[in-house]
Write a protein that holds these residues in place. Structure first.
Motif, PDB file in Angstrom:
ATOM      1  N   LYS A   1      56.287  50.277  42.983  1.00 34.96           N
ATOM      2  CA  LYS A   1      57.728  50.081  43.097  1.00 34.96           C
ATOM      3  C   LYS A   1      58.013  48.621  43.445  1.00 34.96           C
ATOM      4  CE  LYS A   1      58.176  54.551  42.649  1.00 34.96           C
ATOM      5  NZ  LYS A   1      56.742  54.908  42.657  1.00 34.96           N
ATOM      6  N   THR A   2      58.970  48.037  42.756  1.00 37.33           N
ATOM      7  CA  THR A   2      59.340  46.645  43.015  1.00 37.33           C
ATOM      8  C   THR A   2      60.757  46.538  43.562  1.00 37.33           C
ATOM      9  OG1 THR A   2      60.031  46.388  40.700  1.00 37.33           O
ATOM     10  CG2 THR A   2      57.779  45.755  41.254  1.00 37.33           C
ATOM     11  N   LEU A   3      61.260  47.614  44.155  1.00 40.77           N
ATOM     12  CA  LEU A   3      62.585  47.589  44.766  1.00 40.77           C
ATOM     13  C   LEU A   3      62.601  46.645  45.970  1.00 40.77           C
ATOM     14  CD1 LEU A   3      63.487  51.376  44.780  1.00 40.77           C
ATOM     15  CD2 LEU A   3      64.759  49.611  43.584  1.00 40.77           C
TER      16      LEU A   3
ATOM     17  N   THR B   1      69.815  50.923  42.896  1.00 41.38           N
ATOM     18  CA  THR B   1      69.137  50.675  44.158  1.00 41.38           C
ATOM     19  C   THR B   1      69.819  51.468  45.253  1.00 41.38           C
ATOM     20  OG1 THR B   1      70.509  48.723  44.461  1.00 41.38           O
ATOM     21  CG2 THR B   1      68.363  48.387  43.461  1.00 41.38           C
TER      22      THR B   1
ATOM     23  N   SER C   1      51.729  57.314  44.829  1.00 40.24           N
ATOM     24  CA  SER C   1      52.230  57.115  43.476  1.00 40.24           C
ATOM     25  C   SER C   1      51.413  56.042  42.776  1.00 40.24           C
ATOM     26  CB  SER C   1      53.705  56.707  43.511  1.00 40.24           C
ATOM     27  OG  SER C   1      54.138  56.320  42.220  1.00 40.24           O
TER      28      SER C   1
ATOM     29  N   ASP D   1      58.052  60.207  38.581  1.00 36.33           N
ATOM     30  CA  ASP D   1      56.942  59.592  39.296  1.00 36.33           C
ATOM     31  C   ASP D   1      55.658  60.316  38.929  1.00 36.33           C
ATOM     32  OD1 ASP D   1      55.701  57.798  41.073  1.00 36.33           O
ATOM     33  OD2 ASP D   1      57.378  57.952  42.470  1.00 36.33           O
TER      34      ASP D   1
ATOM     35  N   ASN E   1      63.023  59.204  43.822  1.00 33.95           N
ATOM     36  CA  ASN E   1      61.769  58.749  43.229  1.00 33.95           C
ATOM     37  C   ASN E   1      61.996  57.782  42.081  1.00 33.95           C
ATOM     38  OD1 ASN E   1      59.756  60.472  44.701  1.00 33.95           O
ATOM     39  ND2 ASN E   1      61.109  62.047  43.907  1.00 33.95           N
ATOM     40  N   GLN E   2      63.053  56.968  42.163  1.00 33.56           N
ATOM     41  CA  GLN E   2      63.354  56.046  41.089  1.00 33.56           C
ATOM     42  C   GLN E   2      62.548  54.768  41.245  1.00 33.56           C
ATOM     43  OE1 GLN E   2      65.312  56.462  38.535  1.00 33.56           O
ATOM     44  NE2 GLN E   2      66.401  58.329  39.033  1.00 33.56           N
ATOM     45  N   ASN E   3      61.939  54.308  40.150  1.00 29.72           N
ATOM     46  CA  ASN E   3      61.465  52.943  40.094  1.00 29.72           C
ATOM     47  C   ASN E   3      62.673  52.062  39.851  1.00 29.72           C
ATOM     48  OD1 ASN E   3      59.631  50.877  40.141  1.00 29.72           O
ATOM     49  ND2 ASN E   3      59.159  51.014  37.972  1.00 29.72           N
ATOM     50  N   PHE E   4      62.522  50.747  39.985  1.00 32.08           N
ATOM     51  CA  PHE E   4      63.689  49.871  39.831  1.00 32.08           C
ATOM     52  C   PHE E   4      64.214  49.976  38.415  1.00 32.08           C
ATOM     53  CE2 PHE E   4      65.835  45.934  38.769  1.00 32.08           C
ATOM     54  CZ  PHE E   4      66.809  45.959  39.737  1.00 32.08           C
TER      55      PHE E   4
END
Length: 712
Positions: A139-141, A53, A135, A121, A46-49
């Motif tokens: 997310k910008t991954l 990665t 969420s 998150d 659940n990591q945001n950037f």
């Protein structure tokens, strides 16, 4: 009134141990690694950037050279805790990056609804356990791998990246049962044991069964996964693999049909509240089969420099655990070979092969759709029963080479290289027919590190015939660790990706579209993160996004050529002052275009509790409050037949404080807990606590449960 009185009595009973206990034993100030690491494991997916990665092979998953070294924790039962080692699967490394142990201490919020735990998150859902949620933190991954559509079950579901792998000295079993006053229960069974010294098998089963308090809101979800991993004696060969199966049966009521009956408290009987759909339901069925094999071409050449095992096992001289055995640490014993050698920086490395098969089935059924046909955008069939279905199959194969094959705490390799290629085949079946896709993705990564600095770069692109052709991602990270507690991280990413296939083509009996002229979504992100031990993490990310895609108010895809700027700042804390503990997750967000990103400006989750060791340390007790809050915003609405969320402009939700009171305690290897959810309802006359439009949140509820761990 009788129900309210009953609840107040229950609260008083839960608080009694704190009010009547006259003597408080010595406070346990040395908390087990397992508590900290368990939280880390839940955060994995659940990591945001923020520079990690994990889902992108071109990204960097490495750390400064220190390997996996367990801290010394001389506390009761540390022998048992450290005898079970848990880690996650990463298809683009053959090394185990992070290890944690079973959680033997209660941790408040972590023992309740999974989507509300402290997991990096913030989710909003449809009001019942185990159902759809999304969420509020965009997310910008980079996404160069195939994705069918944004998942509405990330908060509850499991994938090959999030299931647990084990290596044990003792067989381990965990049982969990939870129930509540609202006819819901959860069951979890975990078992893991080593067949041989280096071959482990792990099994896990979960059941969520929740009736819901409104009509046609029942959840019955089954989750099962099995994993295995094996390491050869000389560590030149290893294999990991598993199966993940999920079956979700969800009744879909489309939300309540009259918000005013709820907000004006006219209809207090929730079961009698009119809803939009009375017979609709959704079935999700997913299956994942995956395996990784790695063979090291390089032998162990060079000068003998020390004697060691793969994981060093130290016995304490004094402290004993609850079974009277010596307390030990660092007990991840995969090999008893006492010879290691100084490796070469430029070695023949290892070849790693990954294979994964995924199947997704989605069926939506409404036998009485003609009674409320106005709920649907249109209908293209001639049957009296609405039945929509879609099937998605993917088969992925990847092969890569790396010279990063030695444990970092044994040998600091200053230059680590990764080169590989991944092939993906996709099959998609819907009412209009069957379509296939094929994609090839080359990727590479390089990491240069010294004692205190790490610099890494990653690149990947996609070769395909049409869809996804030309997708790319470039990532970079600079890490500085001046001491054992402080860590500074600067990260950046540049990507261009086609939208998820769902936005390109979709067909059902109630809505369909076919768009072939999408522009790629281009994203540029830069950010920084600071960590101080486990106590504080502060990160800030700035992203520019062009050509973003979402579902508009008509439930059809929308793409804009506007450039939107997204700013996200997150603060996590895990602090302690004597008896008092404060764990929190906070996010502050701003968007230059509210059409591109619909988000609350601020969202937070806090767990504030007191921890006591009482009855001569026989009981470790925690009691306190869990809090959740987000500011007002136009939250997305939910479409049951699409299984997706879409934008709306009519209703704002948020500005509600969710307050839960809990008591949890550990007696030997058992954890017992009780929790009163949403205490605020006791002082509200006119409820307005909607999670999303037409879906109210949880009413006052009492939950209780037990977790029992066995080390055989």
């Amino acid at each position: 009134m009788h129900r309210l009185l009953k609840t107040l009595i229950l609260i008083a009973l839960l608080a009694t141990p704190l009010l009547t206990q006259a003597q408080v034993g010595k406070i346990r100030t040395s908390r087990a690694n397992s508590t900290i690491s368990q939280s880390a494991s839940q955060n994995y997916n659940n990591q945001n950037f923020a520079g990690d990665t994990n889902q992108n092979p071109g990204g960097d998953t490495d750390t400064l050279p220190k390997g996996i070294i367990f801290e010394t924790n001389i506390i009761p039962d540390s022998t048992l805790i450290n005898s079970v080692n848990i880690f996650h699967f990463d298809p683009f490394t053959l090394k185990v990056r992070e290890v944690w142990h079973p959680m033997l201490q209660p941790t408040g919020m972590q023992l309740n609804d999974k989507i509300h735990s402290l997991n990096n998150d913030y989710y909003l859902g449809t009001g019942n356990l185990g159902q759809a949620s999304f969420s509020v933190i965009p997310k910008t991954l980079p996404k160069t791998d195939f994705h069918y559509q944004p998942s509405t079950f990330d908060g509850y579901g499991r994938t090959s990246r999030t299931v647990n792998f084990y290596q044990n000295e003792r067989p381990f079993t965990s049982l969990k049962y939870e129930s509540s006053t609202e006819k819901e229960y959860q069951l979890e069974v975990i078992h893991s044991q080593n067949i041989t010294q280096r071959w482990n098998i792990g099994l896990q089963y979960n059941l969520i069964n929740a009736e819901g308090i409104y009509s046609n809101q029942k959840t019955k979800n089954n989750y099962f996964d099995a994993t295995t991993n094996y390491f050869s004696k000389n560590l030149r060969y290893m294999v990991k693999g598993g199966v993940v199966w999920q079956k979700l049966n969800l009744q879909e009521n489309g939300g309540i049909s009259s918000d005013s009956l709820f907000t004006n408290n006219i209809q207090t009987n929730r079961a009698g509240m009119p809803v939009n759909l009375y017979n609709a339901f959704t079935d999700y069925n997913t299956l994942s089969l995956f395996a990784q094999q790695a063979f090291s071409i390089a032998r162990q050449p060079g000068l003998k420099v020390t004697t060691d095992t793969l994981w060093i096992r130290h016995a304490a001289d004094s402290a004993k655990d609850s079974l009277g055995l010596p307390t030990v640490t660092d007990s991840f014993n995969l090999s008893y070979d006492t010879t290691i050698y100084r490796p070469h920086t430029f070695n023949l490395g290892a070849i790693v092969h990954n294979i994964e098969f995924n199947r997704l089935k989605h069926n939506y059924t409404d036998p009485s759709f003609s009674d409320h046909i106005e709920f649907y955008p249109a209908y293209f069939g001639d049957s009296t029963v609405l039945l929509d279905s879609s099937y998605v199959y993917t088969l992925e194969n990847s092969l890569h080479w790396t010279n990063d094959i030695y444990k970092d705490h044994q040998f600091h390799n200053p230059i680590k290289l990764y080169f590989g290629i991944k092939h993906t085949m996709v099959g998609i079946r819907n009412p209009l027919g069957y379509n296939t896709l094929s994609m090839l993705k080359p990727f590479a990564r390089a990491t240069i590190s010294t004692k205190h600095f790490l610099l890494s770069f990653g690149a990947e692109t996609v070769l395909a015939d049409g869809y996804r052709n030309g997708d790319y991602a470039l990532t970079g990270k600079l890490l500085w660790q001046p001491d054992s507690n402080s860590r500074f991280n600067i990260f950046a990413a540049l990507s261009g990706n086609d939208p998820d296939y769902f936005f390109r083509s979709y067909a059902s009996n109630v809505i369909n579209w076919e768009f072939d002229n999408y522009e790629k979504t281009h994203t540029q992100s830069i950010g920084a993160r600071y960590n101080y031990g486990k106590w504080v993490e502060l990160s800030s990310t700035l992203s520019n996004v062009a050509n973003n895609v979402w579902l508009g108010t008509d439930m059809r895809p929308v793409q804009t050529d506007n450039l939107a700027m997204l700013s996200q700042t997150m603060l996590k804390t895990d602090l302690q002052w004597g008896l008092f503990h404060w764990q929190s997750f906070n996010v502050l967000q701003f968007s230059s275009d509210d059409e591109v990103f619909r988000l609350p400006r601020f969202a937070a989750k806090h767990s504030i509790f007191v921890e006591l060791s009482i009855f001569r340390k026989a009981l470790l007790l925690q009691t306190g409050f869990d809090l959740r809050y987000n500011t007002l915003f136009y939250a997305d609405a939910y479409s049951p037949f699409l299984g997706a969320f879409y934008q709306q402009h009519e209703y704002q939700t948020g500005n509600n404080l969710w307050t839960d009171f809990f008591v949890s305690g550990q007696i030997k290897h058992a954890i017992l807990y009780a929790k009163v959810l949403h205490l605020n309802t006791l002082i509200r006359n006119n409820p307005s606590y909607f999670n999303i439009p037409h879906y109210p949140g949880q009413d006052l509820t009492l939950q209780w449960g037990v977790i029992w761990r066995f080390f055989d």
